[in-house]
Motif scaffolding. Structure first.
Motif, PDB file in Angstrom:
ATOM      1  N   THR A 203       0.832  -1.200   0.000  1.00 26.38           N
ATOM      2  CA  THR A 203       0.000   0.000   0.000  1.00 26.38           C
ATOM      3  C   THR A 203       0.871   1.256   0.000  1.00 26.38           C
ATOM      4  N   GLY A 204       1.905   1.255   0.835  1.00 30.33           N
ATOM      5  CA  GLY A 204       2.823   2.391   0.837  1.00 30.33           C
ATOM      6  C   GLY A 204       3.536   2.545  -0.489  1.00 30.33           C
ATOM      7  N   GLN A 205       3.962   1.439  -1.091  1.00 29.89           N
ATOM      8  CA  GLN A 205       4.641   1.487  -2.382  1.00 29.89           C
ATOM      9  C   GLN A 205       3.720   2.038  -3.463  1.00 29.89           C
ATOM     10  N   VAL A 206       2.450   1.647  -3.403  1.00 29.14           N
ATOM     11  CA  VAL A 206       1.500   2.110  -4.418  1.00 29.14           C
ATOM     12  C   VAL A 206       1.274   3.610  -4.309  1.00 29.14           C
ATOM     13  N   VAL A 207       1.123   4.124  -3.087  1.00 35.78           N
ATOM     14  CA  VAL A 207       0.951   5.569  -2.933  1.00 35.78           C
ATOM     15  C   VAL A 207       2.164   6.305  -3.485  1.00 35.78           C
ATOM     16  N   ALA A 208       3.360   5.824  -3.166  1.00 33.65           N
ATOM     17  CA  ALA A 208       4.570   6.464  -3.694  1.00 33.65           C
ATOM     18  C   ALA A 208       4.581   6.427  -5.215  1.00 33.65           C
ATOM     19  N   ARG A 209       4.129   5.323  -5.777  1.00 34.32           N
ATOM     20  CA  ARG A 209       4.082   5.203  -7.244  1.00 34.32           C
ATOM     21  C   ARG A 209       3.078   6.193  -7.838  1.00 34.32           C
ATOM     22  N   LEU A 210       1.920   6.315  -7.210  1.00 35.79           N
ATOM     23  CA  LEU A 210       0.912   7.251  -7.713  1.00 35.79           C
ATOM     24  C   LEU A 210       1.426   8.689  -7.638  1.00 35.79           C
ATOM     25  N   VAL A 211       2.161   8.996  -6.567  1.00 40.46           N
ATOM     26  CA  VAL A 211       2.769  10.331  -6.456  1.00 40.46           C
ATOM     27  C   VAL A 211       3.754  10.549  -7.596  1.00 40.46           C
ATOM     28  N   SER A 212       4.593   9.542  -7.862  1.00 38.46           N
ATOM     29  CA  SER A 212       5.603   9.681  -8.920  1.00 38.46           C
ATOM     30  C   SER A 212       4.969   9.783 -10.299  1.00 38.46           C
ATOM     31  N   ARG A 213       3.767   9.199 -10.453  1.00 39.30           N
ATOM     32  CA  ARG A 213       3.057   9.249 -11.735  1.00 39.30           C
ATOM     33  C   ARG A 213       2.161  10.483 -11.834  1.00 39.30           C
ATOM     34  N   GLN A 214       2.166  11.290 -10.786  1.00 41.82           N
ATOM     35  CA  GLN A 214       1.356  12.516 -10.730  1.00 41.82           C
ATOM     36  C   GLN A 214      -0.134  12.220 -10.934  1.00 41.82           C
ATOM     37  N   LEU A 215      -0.582  11.097 -10.375  1.00 41.30           N
ATOM     38  CA  LEU A 215      -1.986  10.731 -10.412  1.00 41.30           C
ATOM     39  C   LEU A 215      -2.690  11.276  -9.176  1.00 41.30           C
ATOM     40  N   PRO A 216      -3.993  11.534  -9.266  1.00 44.40           N
ATOM     41  CA  PRO A 216      -4.728  11.939  -8.059  1.00 44.40           C
ATOM     42  C   PRO A 216      -4.689  10.817  -7.034  1.00 44.40           C
ATOM     43  N   LEU A 217      -4.564  11.181  -5.782  1.00 46.70           N
ATOM     44  CA  LEU A 217      -4.366  10.186  -4.732  1.00 46.70           C
ATOM     45  C   LEU A 217      -5.688   9.754  -4.120  1.00 46.70           C
ATOM     46  N   PRO A 218      -5.717   8.531  -3.552  1.00 46.84           N
ATOM     47  CA  PRO A 218      -6.954   8.040  -2.926  1.00 46.84           C
ATOM     48  C   PRO A 218      -7.326   8.873  -1.711  1.00 46.84           C
ATOM     49  N   GLY A 219      -8.581   8.714  -1.282  1.00 44.83           N
ATOM     50  CA  GLY A 219      -9.065   9.494  -0.153  1.00 44.83           C
ATOM     51  C   GLY A 219      -8.435   9.104   1.161  1.00 44.83           C
ATOM     52  N   ALA A 220      -8.048   7.847   1.315  1.00 44.40           N
ATOM     53  CA  ALA A 220      -7.424   7.367   2.545  1.00 44.40           C
ATOM     54  C   ALA A 220      -6.760   6.028   2.269  1.00 44.40           C
ATOM     55  N   VAL A 221      -5.779   5.677   3.110  1.00 43.19           N
ATOM     56  CA  VAL A 221      -5.127   4.370   2.993  1.00 43.19           C
ATOM     57  C   VAL A 221      -4.976   3.757   4.378  1.00 43.19           C
ATOM     58  N   GLY A 222      -4.836   2.426   4.399  1.00 48.41           N
ATOM     59  CA  GLY A 222      -4.580   1.702   5.639  1.00 48.41           C
ATOM     60  C   GLY A 222      -3.374   0.810   5.481  1.00 48.41           C
ATOM     61  N   THR A 223      -2.404   0.957   6.360  1.00 48.52           N
ATOM     62  CA  THR A 223      -1.202   0.121   6.327  1.00 48.52           C
ATOM     63  C   THR A 223      -1.155  -0.672   7.631  1.00 48.52           C
ATOM     64  N   PHE A 224      -1.471  -1.962   7.543  1.00 47.64           N
ATOM     65  CA  PHE A 224      -1.636  -2.789   8.723  1.00 47.64           C
ATOM     66  C   PHE A 224      -0.509  -3.806   8.825  1.00 47.64           C
ATOM     67  N   CYS A 225       0.152  -3.865   9.983  1.00 43.44           N
ATOM     68  CA  CYS A 225       1.235  -4.840  10.220  1.00 43.44           C
ATOM     69  C   CYS A 225       2.307  -4.749   9.149  1.00 43.44           C
ATOM     70  N   GLY A 226       2.541  -3.568   8.673  1.00 46.50           N
ATOM     71  CA  GLY A 226       3.507  -3.268   7.624  1.00 46.50           C
ATOM     72  C   GLY A 226       3.129  -1.916   7.055  1.00 46.50           C
ATOM     73  N   SER A 227       4.129  -1.064   6.782  1.00 49.17           N
ATOM     74  CA  SER A 227       3.772   0.286   6.355  1.00 49.17           C
ATOM     75  C   SER A 227       4.844   0.849   5.431  1.00 49.17           C
ATOM     76  N   VAL A 228       5.321   2.054   5.706  1.00 51.20           N
ATOM     77  CA  VAL A 228       6.222   2.731   4.769  1.00 51.20           C
ATOM     78  C   VAL A 228       7.691   2.539   5.108  1.00 51.20           C
ATOM     79  N   ALA A 229       8.002   2.092   6.324  1.00 49.90           N
ATOM     80  CA  ALA A 229       9.389   1.861   6.740  1.00 49.90           C
ATOM     81  C   ALA A 229       9.701   0.371   6.706  1.00 49.90           C
ATOM     82  N   ALA A 230      10.926   0.030   6.366  1.00 47.83           N
ATOM     83  CA  ALA A 230      11.342  -1.368   6.270  1.00 47.83           C
ATOM     84  C   ALA A 230      11.241  -2.056   7.629  1.00 47.83           C
TER      85      ALA A 230
END
Length: 337
Positions: A203-230
């Motif tokens: 989920t974190g990777q997808v948001v970063a990808r959407l940002v890099s593609r300059q696409l409109p972002l989703p209204g909210a995201v949930g990162t459960f038992c894993g998130s944006v940090a390794a």
């Protein structure tokens, strides 16, 4: 492919596949020996969670493993997740179907009693867990059915490409395709994306990808038992000790994961924590973990970084709970999630 070289994360995941304790059974008092002390489960845990942890410890003592190769592991998890799905359908009646979005297969879950009026135009994208190796289809439905049933909302689970057959960024590409297709019929603010474990990282990777593609972002995201940090930090060691596992010598060697072969682990598209600028673009983010989750430190670090970047980031941690505990539908803690 032999999976013995995978990190302790996958070894811990296999403990989550046991059947629930029999109704009416005496509530056990699960304890784990640690430095000469028998450490009990949190006093705040439910009786159902106590029975579950005891079953996990018993399985560990018996040396139960999912299999020595990827095919055996996938079959093992599919059988266990299929059992979960059957139990969930009794708790939350849903309609499920298959749908392709520009060629990408998904499993769709919708509440049998209809989508709530407030959610008529909304949709959630679910990204299943499974170490980027397993969890497709049945595992995805196990994460989608409770949300569809409780939230009375449509949930679309993406059958994204995994290792060892594919490598990063294949999964992100598949989710982007589904997201772009949904944008044809939905406003971006009416789309949410969530995932558990590998799905949380994805989920974190997808948001970063959407940002890099300059696409409109989703209204909210949930990162459960894993998130944006390794995955790293204290919980890598404490979770293993508190689940009766051998404490690892170090954090997971992600470069040895089949899905991440050849990937630059410092790339923000792999772990968005590597870029404060990308983090600052994140939509409101819900983070969930347990105090005995090996990914807890990663989730805590992710929340700290998102909060520092000005993101509306909400963190919930359940005391005594383990990695992906909420996929067990009978636990009161799961219903709270």
């Amino acid at each position: 492919m032999n999976i013995s070289a995978l990190s302790q994360c996958a070894a811990l995941l296999m403990l989550l596949t046991l059947a629930p304790a029999a109704p009416g059974a005496e509530t056990p008092d699960p304890r784990v020996p640690l430095n000469g002390v028998q450490v009990p489960l949190s006093a705040y845990a439910s009786p159902e969670a106590r029975a579950r942890l005891q079953a996990m410890l018993d399985a560990n003592a018996r040396g139960e493993v999912p299999g020595k190769d990827i095919a055996a592991a996938r079959a093992f998890y599919d059988a266990q997740n299929s059992d979960r799905v059957a139990r969930m359908r009794k708790l939350w009646p849903v309609r499920t179907s298959e749908q392709r979005f520009d060629g990408v297969l998904t499993d769709v879950a919708e509440p049998a009693d209809g989508i709530a009026p407030a959610n008529k135009g909304r949709v959630l994208i679910n990204l299943h867990g499974g170490a980027f190796l397993w969890g497709a289809r049945s595992g995805a439905l196990a994460e989608a059915i409770p949300i569809a049933g409780v939230g009375r909302i449509k949930v679309i689970s993406v059958d994204y490409r995994q290792g060892p057959e594919y490598a990063f960024p294949a999964a992100s590409e598949d989710v982007e395709i589904v997201y772009r297709a949904l944008l044809r019929d939905h406003r971006p603010q009416d789309i949410g994306i969530y995932g558990c474990s590998a799905g949380g990282f994805l989920t974190g990777q997808v948001v970063a990808r959407l940002v890099s593609r300059q696409l409109p972002l989703p209204g909210a995201v949930g990162t459960f038992c894993g998130s944006v940090a390794a995955p790293d930090g204290d919980s890598i060691y404490t979770a293993a000790a508190l689940e009766g596992q051998k404490v690892p010598a170090g954090p997971p060697k992600l470069s040895e994961y089949p899905y991440f072969r050849g990937a630059n682990l410092s790339d923000a598209l792999v772990f968005p924590a590597n870029s404060q600028a990308i983090l600052a673009r994140f939509p409101p983010t819900l983070l969930i973990s347990g105090s005995r989750d090996f990914a807890l430190s990663s989730v805590l670090r992710s929340h700290t970084l998102l909060d520092a970047a000005g993101v509306d980031a909400e963190l919930h941690v359940w005391d005594g709970m383990w990695h992906a505990f909420f996929v067990d539908p009978e636990l009161p803690e799961s219903r709270q999630v």
